[in-house]
Design an enzyme around this catalytic site. Structure first.
Site, PDB file in Angstrom:
ATOM      1  CE  LYS A   1      -4.338   1.353   0.198  1.00  0.00           C
ATOM      2  NZ  LYS A   1      -5.541   0.737  -0.393  1.00  0.00           N
TER       3      LYS A   1
ATOM      4  CG  ASP B   1      -7.323   3.630  -1.329  1.00  0.00           C
ATOM      5  OD1 ASP B   1      -8.019   2.613  -1.300  1.00  0.00           O
ATOM      6  OD2 ASP B   1      -7.252   4.401  -0.357  1.00  0.00           O
TER       7      ASP B   1
END
Ligand code: NDP
Length: 444
Positions: free
Chosen positions: A125, A165
């Site tokens: 991430k 995201d």
């Protein structure tokens, strides 16, 4: 002290300034006790210690020049958490709240989610405290170019494949990919996912998370001799996940009666008008107050409240921590049977426990929203093949993946004597594949 308690204590001591990461680790390890405390190989090989320490954390300066000619400096982060089952895969978040704790929490969770898809993708991430809201296109491009100039050294289609995201949509992915190509000289579309259709994106990626959520619920009901046909559903949110969850649930015969945005919510007893919702949110980028103009018999309310409505199924699809204990009590009192998360961590811990204790089938986002990342992995496959599949092909694969995820978490819960506990089932099933791969690789 048990092995699991020992590791939780060590993670807390090592990362005292990372509350979100500690919370995620505690929640996952709590539901792995049945596995890791009953088989010495996990402790002997320090599997949990290795899983809770990222392979590496890359943190870097992102300087860029704003429209007033002023130099701005943001922080970029990429956490490459675990590549035991494949290249690191996980989104980039551009939001002022981004810090190392949040990126580590999301990266850690991503390892288990990606494992559940059944596809060969590890967990990672990244992101930045940059806020694209209110910035000009040129400023966003300048930021993305600077961010990628540094990040390009660490990613690659067989190394680490970022995606979007919060704050990173098609526009940002386009700028990031353009700069990747420019600084590396490589026209390798498989280095990023969520791309536009003209340069290697996949059909059905837009729909994937919402559709996947509903496919999983469909299978869960089928397993109980039931179906979505005739069910009443509450959805929160009105963004990408919510819109396509509403679309698929409606196609399968359910009536979705609510949706929401950050200012208010809609109750439409006749069923949400999807064409109206798409026009308001996707075309006009307007507020839900507009909905009543299309549907005079609907109700608009300020604030939050979708969980007050009597429904059979609730699908929280907006954001983290949006379904609280009092909402869970209301859903139970109204006879709701299934809560499946479309968003990441929308249900608070105490609400989750209350739902589970009161006979509601609860599916955590780690399993039920995995259709998004699964379809990103299908985008990578198409890029490797240098082919584009039809919408129907991608959609059929997505559906099969969600069916498999349901049975995988259902079987894992049954095997460990906690039938129907899908929080435990998802963590155990996700963990086992990663742990087995790590055991096979030796101490690395
Ligand atoms: P979007 O930004 O497209 O949509 C989010 C929606 O939720 C918006 O309508 C937003 O309203 C609304 N919202 C935000 N905060 C609140 C709140 N406090 N109360 C009610 N509504 C709120 O995001 P996505 O649909 O892509 O993502 C939603 C969730 O799903 C996130 O948790 C995300 O991490 C998760 N997720 C997304 C995936 C994807 O593929 N997109 C994959 C897996 C998980 P407003 O417009 O007013 O801001």
């Amino acid at each position: 002290m048990s092995y699991s308690d020992d590791v939780i204590a060590r993670v807390k001591a090592k990362n005292p300034d990372q509350p979100e990461f500690i919370q995620a680790v505690t929640e996952v390890i709590d539901s792995l006790r049945l596995v890791v405390d009953n088989d010495p190989k996990y402790e002997e090989n320090a599997i949990l210690e290795r899983m809770t320490e990222p392979d590496r954390v890359i943190m870097f300066r992102v300087p860029w020049i704003d429209d007033n000619g002023k130099v701005q400096v943001n922080r970029g982060i990429r956490v490459q958490f675990n590549s035991a089952i494949g290249p690191y895969k996980g989104g980039l978040r551009f939001h002022p709240s981004v810090n190392l704790s949040i990126i580590k929490f999301l990266g850690f969770e991503q390892c288990f989610k990606n494992s559940l898809t059944g596809l060969p993708i590890g967990g990672g991430k990244g992101g930045s405290d940059f806020d694209p809201k209110g910035k000009s296109d040129r400023e966003v491009m300048a930021f993305c170019q600077s961010f990628m100039t540094e990040l390009a050294k660490y990613i690659g289609s067989d190394i680490d494949v970022p995606a979007g995201d919060i704050g990173v949509g098609g526009r940002e992915i386009g700028y990031l990919y353009g700069q990747y190509k420019r600084v590396t000289g490589l026209a390798t579309p498989g280095v990023l996912t969520g791309k536009g259709l003209t340069y290697g994106g996949s059909l059905a990626r837009t729909e994937a998370t919402g559709y996947g959520l509903v496919y999983l619920v469909q299978e869960l009901l089928k397993d109980r001799g039931d179906s979505l046909d005739g069910k009443t559903v509450a959805v929160s949110g009105a963004g990408n996940v919510a819109i396509y969850a509403i679309e698929k649930a409606t196609q399968l015969g359910a009536k979705v009666v609510t949706c929401s945005d950050s200012t208010g919510w809609v109750y439409d007893p006749e069923g949400i008008d999807l064409a109206a919702l798409k026009e308001i949110k996707e075309v006009n980028r307007a507020r839900l107050t507009e909905y009543k103009k299309y549907r005079p018999n609907s109700e608009y309310h300020d604030g939050r409240g979708v969980w007050q409505i009597k429904v059979d199924i609730a699908l929280p699809c907006a954001t983290q921590n949006e379904l609280f204990l009092e909402d869970a009590k209301q859903l139970v009192a109204n006879g709701c049977k299934v809560v499946a998360e479309g968003a990441n961590m929308p249900t608070t811990m105490d609400a989750t426990e209350y739902l589970q204790k009161n006979g509601v089938i609860f599916v955590p986002g780690k399993a039920s929203n995995a259709g998004g990342v699964a379809t990103s992995a299908l985008e990578m496959t198409q890029n490797s093949e240098r082919l584009s599949w039809t919408f129907e092909e991608v959609d059929a694969k997505l559906q099969q993946i969600m069916v498999n995820i349901y049975h995988n978490i259902d079987n894992a819960a049954k095997e460990y004597g906690v039938a129907g506990n899908y929080v435990a089932g998802a963590n155990i099933a996700g963990f086992q594949k990663v742990a087995d791969a790590m055991l096979a690789h030796g101490i690395v």
